[in-house]
Motif scaffolding. Sequence first.
Motif, mmCIF file in Angstrom:
data_model
loop_
_atom_site.group_PDB
_atom_site.id
_atom_site.type_symbol
_atom_site.label_atom_id
_atom_site.label_comp_id
_atom_site.label_asym_id
_atom_site.label_seq_id
_atom_site.Cartn_x
_atom_site.Cartn_y
_atom_site.Cartn_z
ATOM 1 N N GLY A 33 38.762 32.147 19.302
ATOM 2 C CA GLY A 33 39.348 33.419 18.934
ATOM 3 C C GLY A 33 40.836 33.470 19.225
ATOM 4 O O GLY A 33 41.420 32.548 19.792
ATOM 5 N N SER A 34 41.443 34.568 18.872
ATOM 6 C CA SER A 34 42.889 34.711 19.039
ATOM 7 C C SER A 34 43.285 35.244 20.403
ATOM 8 O O SER A 34 44.449 35.144 20.800
ATOM 9 C CB SER A 34 43.437 35.639 17.951
ATOM 10 O OG SER A 34 42.817 36.919 18.037
ATOM 11 N N GLN A 35 42.329 35.800 21.157
ATOM 12 C CA GLN A 35 42.642 36.392 22.451
ATOM 13 C C GLN A 35 42.644 35.343 23.564
ATOM 14 O O GLN A 35 41.901 34.368 23.501
ATOM 15 C CB GLN A 35 41.624 37.490 22.777
ATOM 16 C CG GLN A 35 41.615 38.646 21.786
ATOM 17 C CD GLN A 35 42.966 39.335 21.702
ATOM 18 O OE1 GLN A 35 43.594 39.614 22.733
ATOM 19 N NE2 GLN A 35 43.431 39.581 20.486
ATOM 20 N N PRO A 36 43.457 35.525 24.581
ATOM 21 C CA PRO A 36 43.448 34.595 25.732
ATOM 22 C C PRO A 36 42.076 34.569 26.398
ATOM 23 O O PRO A 36 41.373 35.578 26.452
ATOM 24 C CB PRO A 36 44.499 35.190 26.674
ATOM 25 C CG PRO A 36 45.375 36.019 25.802
ATOM 26 C CD PRO A 36 44.494 36.568 24.727
ATOM 27 N N HIS A 37 41.700 33.389 26.883
ATOM 28 C CA HIS A 37 40.419 33.261 27.564
ATOM 29 C C HIS A 37 40.494 32.069 28.510
ATOM 30 O O HIS A 37 41.060 31.027 28.163
ATOM 31 C CB HIS A 37 39.277 33.058 26.568
ATOM 32 C CG HIS A 37 37.925 33.382 27.139
ATOM 33 N ND1 HIS A 37 37.263 32.526 27.988
ATOM 34 C CD2 HIS A 37 37.133 34.474 27.004
ATOM 35 C CE1 HIS A 37 36.108 33.066 28.331
ATOM 36 N NE2 HIS A 37 36.010 34.251 27.756
ATOM 37 N N PRO A 38 39.928 32.195 29.708
ATOM 38 C CA PRO A 38 40.025 31.092 30.687
ATOM 39 C C PRO A 38 39.086 29.928 30.407
ATOM 40 O O PRO A 38 39.146 28.910 31.103
ATOM 41 C CB PRO A 38 39.657 31.769 32.004
ATOM 42 C CG PRO A 38 38.767 32.902 31.604
ATOM 43 C CD PRO A 38 39.307 33.391 30.288
ATOM 44 N N ASP A 92 45.617 29.693 28.806
ATOM 45 C CA ASP A 92 44.424 30.312 28.230
ATOM 46 C C ASP A 92 44.635 30.840 26.815
ATOM 47 O O ASP A 92 43.777 31.537 26.275
ATOM 48 C CB ASP A 92 43.950 31.455 29.130
ATOM 49 C CG ASP A 92 45.039 32.487 29.387
ATOM 50 O OD1 ASP A 92 46.156 32.329 28.845
ATOM 51 O OD2 ASP A 92 44.779 33.453 30.139
ATOM 52 N N SER A 93 45.759 30.522 26.189
ATOM 53 C CA SER A 93 46.007 31.010 24.836
ATOM 54 C C SER A 93 45.148 30.253 23.827
ATOM 55 O O SER A 93 44.625 29.162 24.112
ATOM 56 C CB SER A 93 47.479 30.852 24.467
ATOM 57 O OG SER A 93 47.795 29.471 24.298
ATOM 58 N N ALA A 94 45.018 30.809 22.635
ATOM 59 C CA ALA A 94 44.232 30.157 21.583
ATOM 60 C C ALA A 94 44.814 28.788 21.247
ATOM 61 O O ALA A 94 44.074 27.814 21.062
ATOM 62 C CB ALA A 94 44.187 31.048 20.339
ATOM 63 N N GLU A 95 46.140 28.695 21.166
ATOM 64 C CA GLU A 95 46.754 27.412 20.818
ATOM 65 C C GLU A 95 46.538 26.387 21.923
ATOM 66 O O GLU A 95 46.300 25.202 21.650
ATOM 67 C CB GLU A 95 48.242 27.588 20.552
ATOM 68 C CG GLU A 95 48.948 26.308 20.109
ATOM 69 C CD GLU A 95 48.247 25.605 18.939
ATOM 70 O OE1 GLU A 95 48.103 24.358 18.999
ATOM 71 O OE2 GLU A 95 47.815 26.290 17.986
ATOM 72 N N GLN A 96 46.594 26.806 23.157
ATOM 73 C CA GLN A 96 46.356 25.878 24.265
ATOM 74 C C GLN A 96 44.910 25.410 24.285
ATOM 75 O O GLN A 96 44.625 24.264 24.609
ATOM 76 C CB GLN A 96 46.731 26.548 25.586
ATOM 77 C CG GLN A 96 48.241 26.685 25.781
ATOM 78 C CD GLN A 96 48.598 27.578 26.946
ATOM 79 O OE1 GLN A 96 47.966 28.612 27.177
ATOM 80 N NE2 GLN A 96 49.621 27.189 27.704
ATOM 81 N N ARG A 97 43.982 26.301 23.927
ATOM 82 C CA ARG A 97 42.588 25.890 23.860
ATOM 83 C C ARG A 97 42.349 24.940 22.679
ATOM 84 O O ARG A 97 41.571 23.987 22.778
ATOM 85 C CB ARG A 97 41.682 27.128 23.766
ATOM 86 C CG ARG A 97 41.507 27.807 25.127
ATOM 87 C CD ARG A 97 40.635 29.038 25.036
ATOM 88 N NE ARG A 97 41.392 30.169 24.517
ATOM 89 C CZ ARG A 97 40.955 31.037 23.615
ATOM 90 N NH1 ARG A 97 39.747 30.891 23.098
ATOM 91 N NH2 ARG A 97 41.702 32.048 23.220
ATOM 92 N N SER A 102 44.953 27.132 35.056
ATOM 93 C CA SER A 102 45.477 28.468 35.301
ATOM 94 C C SER A 102 46.708 28.735 34.438
ATOM 95 O O SER A 102 47.654 27.936 34.414
ATOM 96 C CB SER A 102 45.849 28.621 36.779
ATOM 97 O OG SER A 102 46.407 29.894 37.023
ATOM 98 N N GLY A 103 46.663 29.831 33.697
ATOM 99 C CA GLY A 103 47.779 30.208 32.836
ATOM 100 C C GLY A 103 47.757 29.571 31.464
ATOM 101 O O GLY A 103 48.552 29.940 30.591
#
Length: 341
Positions: A166-171, A243-248, A240-241
């Motif tokens: 998804g587009s929302q941040p998630h850990p 958690d963005s969609a692009e980072q995932r 930690s930190g």
Amino acid sequence: MYMEIDPLKAWERLRASRSSRPGRASSGARAKTYSTALEQAQQMFRAAEVVGPQTRPLLVFYGLSQAGRAIAAAATNLKGEEWNLVSHGIHAIGYHKDFADIEIRTDPAGSAGSFVRLSELLESPIWCTDTVVPLNAVWDTIPANLEYPLTAGERLTPLYASAGIGSQPHPLLTIEVGDIPDRVVDAGSREALTEFLEAYPGTSGHDGFVIRTEEGVDVPNYERSHPDAGWLIMHWAMPSGADSAEQRRARLRAMTRGYAGHRYFFPATAGLPRDLHPLMAWWVVLYVLSMLARYQPAQWAKHIDIDGSHHAVPIEKILERALEQLPTLIADAIDEVAVWP
């Protein structure tokens, strides 16, 4: 998982790239090699479409070999004359053995053979004479062969990674992992899953959704997609930190390999240090088939005898799928290596 792949669209991509050549193939000898090698590859693939399995592996393998020269010509990480491939760089022994047990060796790291140079370029392992790699182990790592085993033994096949990020941040990075073999699903325990996934380097650090049995034991919460395999929702904790969609998505790309627009966890088989790049797995299999057809024609005739060989149908199917899927893998590999740092 069966996938529809349009080879015509892939050839359109490859032909279009010849007027705006990628990476280091923009000019000079590399440009000429890029265009000529792709034309030769396409003509060999076209010729392979109209012949039977007696001859098809020769045309498909040498078409792939020429495409490999185009990949090397475009590669930004190959400088000077490193892009100029001079030999196969791969060998097969044990043609007298069962078809599935034919062994593959490679030239040493740093040599100029096509298989070695492209493997290093695509971050795929080579193994010289230190490791015995049977054909069967590589055969099973190709997604197209999921339904066409060479033996009845336990297999290490690719695991499909389906991520709805998804587009929302998630850990957590959460993925549906498919094509988990029946034997692992039937075992039902977390220990059996952990032991199985040891062969899949990309899954390191995973956790999975579980259900609790009546006895109070947590077990993987598998879902069946068909009688011979299952799916499991798995997740990985993000740093930690991060958690963005692009980072995932970046984490997913680092953990898996692409295959014609899909993502897979590929196994590191036969003691190899990591998983084979899918294009190099195809290279191994088609090299063996072509060497049999060219230098061992009597044995090859036995292997493809529908009335006498249980390998005949799997061989026919992989040669069909090669014509369907390899053009896309070739185009994707060019995009992969032609990106400037």
